[in-house]
Design a protein around this motif. Structure first.
Motif, PDB file in Angstrom:
ATOM      1  N   THR A  51       0.837  -1.206   0.000  1.00 14.51           N
ATOM      2  CA  THR A  51       0.000   0.000   0.000  1.00 14.51           C
ATOM      3  C   THR A  51       0.866   1.248   0.000  1.00 14.51           C
ATOM      4  O   THR A  51       0.612   2.202  -0.749  1.00 14.51           O
ATOM      5  CB  THR A  51      -0.926   0.012   1.233  1.00 14.51           C
ATOM      6  OG1 THR A  51      -1.695  -1.185   1.259  1.00 14.51           O
ATOM      7  CG2 THR A  51      -1.849   1.211   1.198  1.00 14.51           C
ATOM      8  N   ARG A  52       1.901   1.247   0.836  1.00 14.02           N
ATOM      9  CA  ARG A  52       2.802   2.409   0.894  1.00 14.02           C
ATOM     10  C   ARG A  52       3.538   2.599  -0.432  1.00 14.02           C
ATOM     11  O   ARG A  52       3.700   3.729  -0.911  1.00 14.02           O
ATOM     12  CB  ARG A  52       3.806   2.234   2.035  1.00 14.02           C
ATOM     13  CG  ARG A  52       3.227   2.502   3.423  1.00 14.02           C
ATOM     14  CD  ARG A  52       4.324   2.416   4.472  1.00 14.02           C
ATOM     15  NE  ARG A  52       3.876   2.783   5.784  1.00 14.02           N
ATOM     16  CZ  ARG A  52       3.798   4.026   6.259  1.00 14.02           C
ATOM     17  NH1 ARG A  52       4.137   5.046   5.468  1.00 14.02           N
ATOM     18  NH2 ARG A  52       3.385   4.270   7.482  1.00 14.02           N
ATOM     19  N   ALA A  53       3.981   1.498  -1.015  1.00 18.90           N
ATOM     20  CA  ALA A  53       4.702   1.601  -2.291  1.00 18.90           C
ATOM     21  C   ALA A  53       3.807   2.202  -3.362  1.00 18.90           C
ATOM     22  O   ALA A  53       4.197   3.120  -4.087  1.00 18.90           O
ATOM     23  CB  ALA A  53       5.195   0.220  -2.713  1.00 18.90           C
ATOM     24  N   TRP A  54       2.604   1.655  -3.468  1.00 14.72           N
ATOM     25  CA  TRP A  54       1.686   2.160  -4.489  1.00 14.72           C
ATOM     26  C   TRP A  54       1.231   3.587  -4.181  1.00 14.72           C
ATOM     27  O   TRP A  54       1.001   4.369  -5.102  1.00 14.72           O
ATOM     28  CB  TRP A  54       0.496   1.211  -4.615  1.00 14.72           C
ATOM     29  CG  TRP A  54       0.798   0.000  -5.445  1.00 14.72           C
ATOM     30  CD1 TRP A  54       1.870  -0.192  -6.268  1.00 14.72           C
ATOM     31  CD2 TRP A  54       0.010  -1.197  -5.552  1.00 14.72           C
ATOM     32  NE1 TRP A  54       1.803  -1.425  -6.875  1.00 14.72           N
ATOM     33  CE2 TRP A  54       0.678  -2.069  -6.464  1.00 14.72           C
ATOM     34  CE3 TRP A  54      -1.181  -1.615  -4.965  1.00 14.72           C
ATOM     35  CZ2 TRP A  54       0.179  -3.321  -6.798  1.00 14.72           C
ATOM     36  CZ3 TRP A  54      -1.683  -2.874  -5.305  1.00 14.72           C
ATOM     37  CH2 TRP A  54      -1.009  -3.712  -6.210  1.00 14.72           C
ATOM     38  N   SER A  55       1.087   3.942  -2.905  1.00 12.03           N
ATOM     39  CA  SER A  55       0.656   5.307  -2.571  1.00 12.03           C
ATOM     40  C   SER A  55       1.710   6.326  -2.972  1.00 12.03           C
ATOM     41  O   SER A  55       1.373   7.437  -3.405  1.00 12.03           O
ATOM     42  CB  SER A  55       0.343   5.416  -1.074  1.00 12.03           C
ATOM     43  OG  SER A  55       1.507   5.307  -0.293  1.00 12.03           O
ATOM     44  N   LYS A  56       2.995   5.966  -2.835  1.00 10.30           N
ATOM     45  CA  LYS A  56       4.051   6.880  -3.288  1.00 10.30           C
ATOM     46  C   LYS A  56       4.006   7.031  -4.802  1.00 10.30           C
ATOM     47  O   LYS A  56       4.219   8.126  -5.350  1.00 10.30           O
ATOM     48  CB  LYS A  56       5.411   6.354  -2.839  1.00 10.30           C
ATOM     49  CG  LYS A  56       5.584   6.280  -1.325  1.00 10.30           C
ATOM     50  CD  LYS A  56       5.546   7.649  -0.672  1.00 10.30           C
ATOM     51  CE  LYS A  56       5.636   7.545   0.850  1.00 10.30           C
ATOM     52  NZ  LYS A  56       6.878   6.921   1.327  1.00 10.30           N
ATOM     53  N   GLY A  57       3.714   5.923  -5.499  1.00 14.76           N
ATOM     54  CA  GLY A  57       3.560   6.014  -6.952  1.00 14.76           C
ATOM     55  C   GLY A  57       2.385   6.883  -7.347  1.00 14.76           C
ATOM     56  O   GLY A  57       2.463   7.678  -8.288  1.00 14.76           O
ATOM     57  N   VAL A  58       1.279   6.748  -6.601  1.00 15.83           N
ATOM     58  CA  VAL A  58       0.110   7.588  -6.854  1.00 15.83           C
ATOM     59  C   VAL A  58       0.465   9.059  -6.677  1.00 15.83           C
ATOM     60  O   VAL A  58       0.067   9.917  -7.477  1.00 15.83           O
ATOM     61  CB  VAL A  58      -1.054   7.193  -5.921  1.00 15.83           C
ATOM     62  CG1 VAL A  58      -2.175   8.239  -5.979  1.00 15.83           C
ATOM     63  CG2 VAL A  58      -1.607   5.832  -6.299  1.00 15.83           C
ATOM     64  N   ALA A  59       1.238   9.371  -5.634  1.00 12.64           N
ATOM     65  CA  ALA A  59       1.622  10.766  -5.375  1.00 12.64           C
ATOM     66  C   ALA A  59       2.471  11.320  -6.521  1.00 12.64           C
ATOM     67  O   ALA A  59       2.271  12.458  -6.969  1.00 12.64           O
ATOM     68  CB  ALA A  59       2.392  10.855  -4.060  1.00 12.64           C
ATOM     69  N   ILE A  60       3.411  10.505  -7.001  1.00 13.18           N
ATOM     70  CA  ILE A  60       4.274  10.945  -8.103  1.00 13.18           C
ATOM     71  C   ILE A  60       3.441  11.200  -9.358  1.00 13.18           C
ATOM     72  O   ILE A  60       3.585  12.233 -10.020  1.00 13.18           O
ATOM     73  CB  ILE A  60       5.365   9.890  -8.383  1.00 13.18           C
ATOM     74  CG1 ILE A  60       6.343   9.814  -7.206  1.00 13.18           C
ATOM     75  CG2 ILE A  60       6.118  10.211  -9.676  1.00 13.18           C
ATOM     76  CD1 ILE A  60       7.288   8.620  -7.265  1.00 13.18           C
ATOM     77  N   LEU A  61       2.554  10.246  -9.678  1.00 13.65           N
ATOM     78  CA  LEU A  61       1.737  10.404 -10.889  1.00 13.65           C
ATOM     79  C   LEU A  61       0.697  11.498 -10.737  1.00 13.65           C
ATOM     80  O   LEU A  61       0.326  12.154 -11.725  1.00 13.65           O
ATOM     81  CB  LEU A  61       1.054   9.079 -11.224  1.00 13.65           C
ATOM     82  CG  LEU A  61       1.806   8.118 -12.152  1.00 13.65           C
ATOM     83  CD1 LEU A  61       2.067   8.773 -13.498  1.00 13.65           C
ATOM     84  CD2 LEU A  61       3.092   7.625 -11.538  1.00 13.65           C
ATOM     85  N   PHE A  62       0.214  11.728  -9.510  1.00 17.85           N
ATOM     86  CA  PHE A  62      -0.737  12.816  -9.289  1.00 17.85           C
ATOM     87  C   PHE A  62      -0.080  14.158  -9.597  1.00 17.85           C
ATOM     88  O   PHE A  62      -0.655  15.004 -10.296  1.00 17.85           O
ATOM     89  CB  PHE A  62      -1.226  12.802  -7.838  1.00 17.85           C
ATOM     90  CG  PHE A  62      -2.126  13.953  -7.488  1.00 17.85           C
ATOM     91  CD1 PHE A  62      -3.476  13.927  -7.812  1.00 17.85           C
ATOM     92  CD2 PHE A  62      -1.627  15.074  -6.837  1.00 17.85           C
ATOM     93  CE1 PHE A  62      -4.304  14.997  -7.501  1.00 17.85           C
ATOM     94  CE2 PHE A  62      -2.444  16.143  -6.519  1.00 17.85           C
ATOM     95  CZ  PHE A  62      -3.791  16.109  -6.857  1.00 17.85           C
ATOM     96  N   ALA A  63       1.133  14.344  -9.085  1.00 12.49           N
ATOM     97  CA  ALA A  63       1.844  15.602  -9.339  1.00 12.49           C
ATOM     98  C   ALA A  63       2.129  15.770 -10.825  1.00 12.49           C
ATOM     99  O   ALA A  63       1.942  16.857 -11.389  1.00 12.49           O
ATOM    100  CB  ALA A  63       3.145  15.625  -8.537  1.00 12.49           C
ATOM    101  N   THR A  64       2.553  14.688 -11.469  1.00 14.73           N
ATOM    102  CA  THR A  64       2.860  14.758 -12.902  1.00 14.73           C
ATOM    103  C   THR A  64       1.611  15.046 -13.720  1.00 14.73           C
ATOM    104  O   THR A  64       1.617  15.869 -14.636  1.00 14.73           O
ATOM    105  CB  THR A  64       3.492  13.441 -13.367  1.00 14.73           C
ATOM    106  OG1 THR A  64       4.573  13.093 -12.510  1.00 14.73           O
ATOM    107  CG2 THR A  64       3.995  13.563 -14.786  1.00 14.73           C
TER     108      THR A  64
END
Length: 447
Positions: A51-64
């Motif tokens: 969950t933490r790994a995917w949430s960090k990915g979500v944050a990166i893609l959200f900003a992008t």
């Protein structure tokens, strides 16, 4: 490159990149929510790590996605000022609501990322789910705006004047439902196969197998369900296009002559001069059946459409064939995976099955881009179908080619950085939750 081609190329390039960021941003929060739910129900720390790994990915893609979406908003006004002058008041509502959904998504994502061990566990999980729901709403609203360009509604038009504007009717135009369903399922298919494929690579490399297997199962199940549903969505969309945009359907199939029992063409090279398709496989009556539900009904050919109103045939036909071909490949992979889940469980650990998912990593996104090409190029020469031509909407400002090259360099660089960050994040979190590491110590749940 003239300014008109440069403006169209810049929009195509910007949308081509943004659609990937947006689709990942729509789908990954749901994967994250599933993993988080499993952690809350089982207490398994691997699910928390996932969950933490995917949430960090979500944050990166959200900003992008936020950056690329903002750039697109400016491009609409700067490259197509006449279009925005007339169309903005009509289809502006979905864009306004999309902004609201974006803010909700941003707030919920902030709560989720910084809410670990601070909120009630189920409220914390709910904030993650809201990230996905609001992201999905944003995607639907943007697609509704695009659908309006394919099926303009909510206004009267006469002598170049737009009157009696109804934003609600414009937003819920005849094309929004079919396009939204098709886009959502495509996003889950493309992102699911990409994520499952990445975790398959790590399993094949024997890197933290248990962690990546759990991730693979979540992504693969979502992806395969979506891929199996996609043909139904495609049929719904095809019938809608046949009704509203016969020129687009004719270009998709390189169908030149109006006829009953019209054949569906698989592959082939369009010969626009002689108005035929070379080397294609023709299935008699199938195009009529897919378009109208009746093989005996005629399908309008390009010859019955004024030449000035015909879309580019070759690129539309090739893009459509790529979309259909890759979609069928993913459908077959999905069918095999479902067979493995239900009947052949021994296949689930087979190398060949994992390699199928590895090979499928890019296929969903290539099909997604091809489908978007069909939607946009197949509408040409109109920016608002049968109302405003694309060439009449472009800015008179010179030097657009320079802008195109600069924006291309920015998007390519941004994509490279995103891939690097996502790769590093997955490896780092995967190591933290590697049960084969002697230093791994799972946290004990509080009594």
């Amino acid at each position: 490159m003239d300014d008109f081609l440069a403006a169209r190329s810049q929009m195509a390039m910007s949308l081509g990149f943004h659609i990937i960021f947006a689709c990942v941003g729509m789908v990954m929060p749901f994967f994250m929510a599933i993993a988080h739910y499993k952690y809350l129900k089982t207490g398994n720390e691997l699910y928390k790590g996932l969950t933490r790994a995917w949430s960090k990915g979500v944050a990166i893609l959200f900003a992008t996605g936020a950056v690329s979406g903002t750039m697109l908003s400016f491009e609409l006004g700067l490259l197509w000022p006449r279009f925005m002058q007339h169309a903005g008041p009509i289809f502006g509502m979905p864009f306004s609501l999309e902004g609201t959904a974006f803010f909700i998504e941003a707030i919920a994502l902030g709560y989720f990322l910084y809410g670990w061990d601070k909120f009630n566990k189920w409220f914390h999980w709910l904030t993650g789910l809201i990230v996905g729901i609001s992201g999905l709403a944003s995607g639907i609203l943007v697609v509704a705006a695009n659908a309006w360009m394919n099926s303009p509604a909510g206004f009267d038009y006469a002598d170049g004047v737009y009157s009696n504007i109804d934003p609600i009717k414009a937003m819920f135009n005849d094309a929004w439902l079919s396009q939204s369903i098709h886009m959502i399922i495509a996003a889950f298919t493309a992102t699911g196969f990409a994520v499952a494929g990445v975790h398959s690579v790590m399993i094949l490399r024997k890197k933290n197998i248990e962690f990546h297997t759990k991730a693979f199962k979540i992504a693969a199940l979502c992806a395969t369900i979506a891929a199996l549903l996609q043909p139904l969505s495609g049929d719904f969309s095809a019938k809608d296009v046949a009704k509203r945009q016969p020129a687009k359907l004719a270009a998709m199939e390189a169908h030149y002559h109006t006829e009953a029992y019209a054949p569906f063409v698989i592959g082939g090279i369009p010969d626009e001069k002689n108005q035929t398709v070379k080397y294609g496989i023709k299935i008699p009556g199938l195009l009529s059946f897919l378009a109208h539900g009746d093989a005996s009904k005629p399908v309008t050919g390009l010859n019955d459409i004024p030449e000035a109103d015909r879309p580019p045939v070759t690129i539309t036909h090739y893009a459509f064939q790529v979309m259909i071909g890759l979609g069928m490949i993913l459908f077959l992979v999905s069918a095999l995976y479902m067979l493995a889940l239900i009947k052949k469980k021994s296949w689930l650990t087979k190398t060949w099955l994992l390699k199928l998912f590895v090979w499928s990593i890019p296929l969903g996104y290539i099909a997604l881009e091809a489908g978007w090409t069909v939607t946009e190029v197949g509408r040409q020469p109109w920016i608002i179908y049968n109302i405003m031509r694309t060439k009449d909407a472009v800015t008179p400002m010179p030097g657009i080619a320079v802008s195109f090259y600069i924006f291309t360099a920015v998007f390519v660089s941004l994509s490279a950085i995103v891939i690097f960050l996502l790769h590093r994040q997955m490896k780092m979190v995967g190591r933290l939750y590697d049960v084969t590491d002697p230093s791994y110590q799972p946290k004990k749940k509080k009594a």
